[in-house]
Design a protein around this motif. Structure first.
Motif, PDB file in Angstrom:
ATOM      1  N   TRP A 167       1.707   6.235  -7.139  1.00  0.00           N
ATOM      2  CA  TRP A 167       0.575   7.052  -7.585  1.00  0.00           C
ATOM      3  C   TRP A 167       0.954   8.530  -7.606  1.00  0.00           C
ATOM      4  O   TRP A 167       0.667   9.254  -8.580  1.00  0.00           O
ATOM      5  CB  TRP A 167      -0.599   6.800  -6.641  1.00  0.00           C
ATOM      6  N   LEU A 168       1.616   8.998  -6.553  1.00  0.00           N
ATOM      7  CA  LEU A 168       2.038  10.400  -6.487  1.00  0.00           C
ATOM      8  C   LEU A 168       3.165  10.694  -7.473  1.00  0.00           C
ATOM      9  O   LEU A 168       3.174  11.738  -8.131  1.00  0.00           O
ATOM     10  CB  LEU A 168       2.496  10.738  -5.062  1.00  0.00           C
ATOM     11  N   ARG A 224      -0.395  11.054 -10.003  1.00  0.00           N
ATOM     12  CA  ARG A 224      -1.660  10.468  -9.543  1.00  0.00           C
ATOM     13  C   ARG A 224      -2.264   9.536 -10.589  1.00  0.00           C
ATOM     14  O   ARG A 224      -3.473   9.524 -10.830  1.00  0.00           O
ATOM     15  CB  ARG A 224      -2.654  11.555  -9.134  1.00  0.00           C
ATOM     16  N   THR A 242      -3.561   5.485   3.473  1.00  0.00           N
ATOM     17  CA  THR A 242      -2.233   4.872   3.539  1.00  0.00           C
ATOM     18  C   THR A 242      -1.662   4.969   4.939  1.00  0.00           C
ATOM     19  O   THR A 242      -1.139   3.991   5.488  1.00  0.00           O
ATOM     20  CB  THR A 242      -1.276   5.553   2.542  1.00  0.00           C
ATOM     21  N   GLY A 278       0.598   3.680  -9.708  1.00  0.00           N
ATOM     22  CA  GLY A 278       0.477   3.174  -8.346  1.00  0.00           C
ATOM     23  C   GLY A 278       0.383   1.670  -8.306  1.00  0.00           C
ATOM     24  O   GLY A 278       1.018   1.005  -7.474  1.00  0.00           O
ATOM     25  N   GLN A 337      -9.916   9.632   0.477  1.00  0.00           N
ATOM     26  CA  GLN A 337      -8.687  10.111   1.102  1.00  0.00           C
ATOM     27  C   GLN A 337      -7.561   9.073   0.966  1.00  0.00           C
ATOM     28  O   GLN A 337      -7.325   8.276   1.870  1.00  0.00           O
ATOM     29  CB  GLN A 337      -8.937  10.427   2.577  1.00  0.00           C
ATOM     30  N   VAL A 338      -6.862   9.085  -0.157  1.00  0.00           N
ATOM     31  CA  VAL A 338      -5.838   8.081  -0.418  1.00  0.00           C
ATOM     32  C   VAL A 338      -4.675   8.189   0.567  1.00  0.00           C
ATOM     33  O   VAL A 338      -4.223   7.185   1.141  1.00  0.00           O
ATOM     34  CB  VAL A 338      -5.322   8.198  -1.865  1.00  0.00           C
ATOM     35  N   LEU A 339      -4.165   9.390   0.759  1.00  0.00           N
ATOM     36  CA  LEU A 339      -3.023   9.566   1.657  1.00  0.00           C
ATOM     37  C   LEU A 339      -3.385   9.190   3.094  1.00  0.00           C
ATOM     38  O   LEU A 339      -2.610   8.509   3.787  1.00  0.00           O
ATOM     39  CB  LEU A 339      -2.516  11.005   1.596  1.00  0.00           C
ATOM     40  N   ALA A 344      -7.992   5.578  -7.386  1.00  0.00           N
ATOM     41  CA  ALA A 344      -6.881   5.154  -6.538  1.00  0.00           C
ATOM     42  C   ALA A 344      -7.359   4.663  -5.181  1.00  0.00           C
ATOM     43  O   ALA A 344      -6.815   3.715  -4.612  1.00  0.00           O
ATOM     44  CB  ALA A 344      -5.888   6.308  -6.362  1.00  0.00           C
ATOM     45  N   VAL A 345      -8.407   5.298  -4.659  1.00  0.00           N
ATOM     46  CA  VAL A 345      -8.894   4.933  -3.330  1.00  0.00           C
ATOM     47  C   VAL A 345      -9.409   3.493  -3.288  1.00  0.00           C
ATOM     48  O   VAL A 345      -9.416   2.849  -2.228  1.00  0.00           O
ATOM     49  CB  VAL A 345      -9.998   5.927  -2.884  1.00  0.00           C
ATOM     50  N   PRO A 391       0.811  -1.226   0.000  1.00  0.00           N
ATOM     51  CA  PRO A 391       0.000   0.000   0.000  1.00  0.00           C
ATOM     52  C   PRO A 391       0.840   1.269   0.000  1.00  0.00           C
ATOM     53  O   PRO A 391       0.493   2.255  -0.667  1.00  0.00           O
ATOM     54  CB  PRO A 391      -0.825  -0.121   1.292  1.00  0.00           C
ATOM     55  N   THR A 399       0.882   4.189  -3.048  1.00  0.00           N
ATOM     56  CA  THR A 399       0.692   5.628  -2.884  1.00  0.00           C
ATOM     57  C   THR A 399       1.887   6.410  -3.403  1.00  0.00           C
ATOM     58  O   THR A 399       1.732   7.456  -4.052  1.00  0.00           O
ATOM     59  CB  THR A 399       0.431   5.952  -1.406  1.00  0.00           C
TER      60      THR A 399
END
Length: 226
Positions: free
Chosen positions: A47-48, A52, A186, A57, A181-183, A102-103, A40, A44
């Protein structure tokens, strides 16, 4: 295991005292939990780093999952456990690719924690607490522990600790997933994986030991009635 947390039960007459050990030493749960956080985090970061991009990711997560699987296999983990861990990462990747969100890489983890919470609770209700099943298998006791009323009761109480951990994860993951809220997911995944597993191992062990009556020979020596 901190000294003084519970009195060590007496060993059976004529045998040497059972050494003090913990669920962590029996089950080795912390190492696997640490490994589970790497894909995971890699997802992230990938992905960043790729603006994104879900594909970026997913690629990072699958590479990390494969590396973890190879590492676990080389250190002697059971092939089935290694394969399940890698398949979980691949399934999360497929879900994210299919939805394009992504979420949704975290959706599989959310659903698995919800299912796990239900399974642990049901196991306690039907008097087959999963903690007893897992420890009994590790000690190669088959079903002998279930014929010991004291052990059955202790494992039931200890299993509630694990059921609560899954409920906590669902309570934290669900609103973050709904909010995209992906971040935050994580961070929550890391914070509620190996630290929570370590806490559950310690607390459930204390609960089990304090639930056993004085003079009980311990987990390795189920006392069968009659």
């Amino acid at each position: 295991m901190p000294a003084g947390s519970a009195r060590e039960p007496a060993a059976p007459h004529g045998s040497t005292p059972e050494p003090v050990e913990s669920l962590a030493s029996l089950l080795g749960g912390r190492g696997g939990a640490v490994d589970a956080t790497l894909p995971p985090v890699a997802f992230t970061i990938g992905w960043l780093a790729t603006g994104r991009s879900v594909v970026g990711g997913v690629a990072a997560a699958v590479l990390a999952g494969t590396a973890v699987a190879l590492w676990r296999w080389r250190r002697g983990d059971r092939p089935r456990a290694v394969l399940i861990g890698l398949l979980a990462v691949c399934l999360a990747a497929v879900v994210a690719l299919r939805t394009g969100r992504a979420v949704d890489f975290f959706a599989v983890q959310l659903l698995s924690n919800l299912a796990s919470a239900l399974v642990w609770v049901v196991s306690i209700v039907v008097r087959r607490p999963l903690l007893g099943v897992v420890v009994g298998a590790a000690l190669r006791q088959r079903g002998r522990w279930r014929r010991d009323p004291a052990l059955l009761r202790a494992y039931g109480r200890g299993s509630w600790v694990w059921a609560v951990t899954y409920v906590v994860r669902v309570a934290v993951f669900l609103p973050l997933w709904l909010g995209g809220q992906v971040l935050a997911l994580t961070v929550a995944r890391v914070a509620l994986t190996w630290p929570l597993v370590a806490a559950a191992l310690t607390v459930s062990w204390v609960v089990i030991r304090r639930s056993l009556p004085a003079g009980h020979p311990g987990l390795r020596h189920p006392v069968e009635p009659g």
